[in-house]
Design a protein around this motif. Structure first.
Motif, mmCIF file in Angstrom:
data_model
loop_
_atom_site.group_PDB
_atom_site.id
_atom_site.type_symbol
_atom_site.label_atom_id
_atom_site.label_comp_id
_atom_site.label_asym_id
_atom_site.label_seq_id
_atom_site.Cartn_x
_atom_site.Cartn_y
_atom_site.Cartn_z
ATOM 1 N N LEU A 1 0.854 -1.165 0.000
ATOM 2 C CA LEU A 1 0.000 0.000 0.000
ATOM 3 C C LEU A 1 0.897 1.224 0.000
ATOM 4 O O LEU A 1 1.883 1.269 0.726
ATOM 5 C CB LEU A 1 -0.873 0.005 1.255
ATOM 6 C CG LEU A 1 -1.854 1.153 1.362
ATOM 7 C CD1 LEU A 1 -3.192 0.638 1.828
ATOM 8 C CD2 LEU A 1 -1.339 2.223 2.264
ATOM 9 N N THR B 1 -9.293 5.953 -0.643
ATOM 10 C CA THR B 1 -8.455 4.813 -1.036
ATOM 11 C C THR B 1 -8.871 4.340 -2.421
ATOM 12 O O THR B 1 -10.026 4.500 -2.835
ATOM 13 C CB THR B 1 -8.571 3.643 -0.032
ATOM 14 O OG1 THR B 1 -9.926 3.204 0.021
ATOM 15 C CG2 THR B 1 -8.103 4.056 1.358
ATOM 16 N N ASN C 1 -2.564 -0.839 -4.126
ATOM 17 C CA ASN C 1 -3.450 -0.121 -3.205
ATOM 18 C C ASN C 1 -2.836 1.217 -2.816
ATOM 19 O O ASN C 1 -1.654 1.280 -2.465
ATOM 20 C CB ASN C 1 -3.677 -0.955 -1.938
ATOM 21 C CG ASN C 1 -4.516 -2.164 -2.198
ATOM 22 O OD1 ASN C 1 -5.727 -2.056 -2.319
ATOM 23 N ND2 ASN C 1 -3.885 -3.323 -2.292
#
Length: 154
Positions: A88, A127, A135
């Protein structure tokens, strides 16, 4: 000290570099292909691997990403590349307009999982998963939230 997200891809790093460079308005892009370095004549690399990215970096707005391709000939050592949610990239930027610009650009061809909005933990948070399965988390004031919660615990 800085932490840099490092991403590995399965032969598409050149495409990823182009997309991220544009989406993040890159200040500097560096890349080296496996064919750019001297090769051992006793162990020649397959032609398709010479054009793959060995190492690259993209610098933007005080941030940096690094990435490379996993060579098919090295998969016996590295294992198969598996896309997952274990990587991420978090962009914490006070400038909400810049945050929104990056969010919109990176969402192209991807999937928004939480639209940019005001939440109890941030005045601008969102997000997404980009078109390459990476991500991303966007937050305009993560440090303020952390500091506030820590201060309230004391």
């Amino acid at each position: 000290m800085s932490a840099i997200a490092y991403l590995n891809f399965d032969g598409i790093t050149e495409e990823v570099i182009e997309f991220y460079s544009e989406a993040l308005s890159a200040i500097e892009v560096k890349k080296v292909k496996f064919g750019d370095i001297p090769q051992d004549p006793n162990y020649p690399m397959p032609e398709n691997e010479l054009n793959m990215i060995m190492e690259s970096s993209i610098e933007f707005a005080g941030g940096k990403l690094m990435m490379s391709d996993i060579l098919p000939s090295m998969k016996a050592v590295t294992g198969e590349l598996v896309q997952g949610n274990n990587i991420l990239i978090s962009l914490v930027i006070d400038d909400k307009q810049k945050l929104e610009q990056y969010f919109n650009a990176l969402s192209l061809g991807g999937h928004v999982t939480m639209p940019l909005s005001n939440y109890p933990w941030s005045s601008c948070f969102g997000t997404l998963v980009d078109q390459f399965g990476v991500n991303w988390k966007f937050n305009s004031d993560a440090d303020k939230f952390l500091d506030q919660v820590i201060a309230n615990k004391q």
